[in-house]
Design an enzyme around this catalytic site. Structure first.
Site, short mmCIF file in Angstrom:
data_model
loop_
_atom_site.label_atom_id
_atom_site.label_comp_id
_atom_site.label_asym_id
_atom_site.label_seq_id
_atom_site.Cartn_x
_atom_site.Cartn_y
_atom_site.Cartn_z
N HIS A 57 0.84 -1.20 0.00
CA HIS A 57 0.00 0.00 0.00
C HIS A 57 0.86 1.24 0.00
CE1 HIS A 57 0.66 -1.40 4.14
NE2 HIS A 57 0.73 -0.11 4.48
N HIS A 100 1.06 5.21 0.93
CA HIS A 100 0.44 6.23 1.78
C HIS A 100 0.50 7.58 1.07
CE1 HIS A 100 0.62 4.06 5.80
NE2 HIS A 100 1.51 3.33 5.13
P1 AMP Z 1 1.88 0.29 7.34
O1 AMP Z 1 2.50 0.56 8.66
O2 AMP Z 1 2.60 0.96 6.19
O3 AMP Z 1 1.66 -1.20 7.10
O4 AMP Z 1 0.47 1.00 7.37
C1 AMP Z 1 -0.72 0.34 7.63
C2 AMP Z 1 -1.77 1.41 7.74
O5 AMP Z 1 -3.05 0.78 7.65
C3 AMP Z 1 -1.76 2.17 9.07
O6 AMP Z 1 -1.57 3.56 8.81
C4 AMP Z 1 -3.13 1.87 9.68
O7 AMP Z 1 -3.68 2.98 10.34
C5 AMP Z 1 -3.94 1.49 8.45
N1 AMP Z 1 -5.07 0.60 8.70
C6 AMP Z 1 -5.07 -0.55 9.41
N2 AMP Z 1 -6.30 -1.11 9.41
C7 AMP Z 1 -7.09 -0.29 8.66
C8 AMP Z 1 -8.47 -0.31 8.28
N3 AMP Z 1 -9.29 -1.29 8.66
N4 AMP Z 1 -8.94 0.71 7.53
C9 AMP Z 1 -8.12 1.72 7.14
N5 AMP Z 1 -6.81 1.78 7.45
C10 AMP Z 1 -6.30 0.81 8.20
#
Ligand code: AMP
Ligand code: ZN
Length: 141
Positions: free
Chosen positions: A100, A102
């Protein structure tokens, strides 16, 4: 679809999300724990763990969606800039193992820093080491 992946479940509609974009291969939604208003995640619909595992055509689609969404996200929250980044792998801080990107809108005086501020110090690499690393990267392709 990987059953135990929260982002696959979001794409499938099994977990709700604030969807901001969807096409045949890409999905984007607001981060549930935003670092700034408008913090958006852009993902391929197919499950791939890291950029390294993502097929070239899917990666191209994700980049195209990022390119399209960045101005929309910034405009929606009136941000003059954004940090666009991937935590690519667990050691780099990736918590959700579904690739993903950001998009984090940035504001004057928001207290954040550039990507460089993630690192406390920089390695002191000699010119010959830099030459070797550049050659090694080229050879790995
Ligand atoms: P990373 O640390 O790059 O893996 O980022 C994962 C991101 O996913 C974090 O910023 C979380 O806040 C976000 N996240 C986790 N669960 C959800 C969800 N159900 N809906 C939206 N964002 C999420
Ligand atoms: Zn997944």
């Amino acid at each position: 679809m990987t059953d135990d992946c929260i982002f696959c479940q979001i794409v499938a509609g099994d977990i709700p999300s604030r969807t901001v974009y969807e096409d045949e291969t890409v999905f984007a939604f607001l981060d549930v724990n935003p670092l700034a208003p408008g913090h958006t995640l852009v993902i391929p619909k197919e499950h791939h763990e890291r950029l390294n595992d993502t097929p070239a055509d899917v990666a191209t689609d994700v980049y195209a969606a990022l390119h399209e969404l960045v101005p929309s996200v910034e405009a929606a929250v009136d941000a003059p800039a954004s940090t666009v980044a991937f935590n690519n792998g667990e050691v780099a801080g990736q918590e959700v193992p579904h690739v993903h990107g950001h998009i984090v809108p940035r504001f004057e005086g928001d207290g954040g820093g550039p990507i460089h501020s993630l690192f406390g110090s920089q390695p002191d690499l000699a010119d010959d080491e830099l030459d070797r690393i550049a050659a090694d990267i080229e050879a790995e392709r």
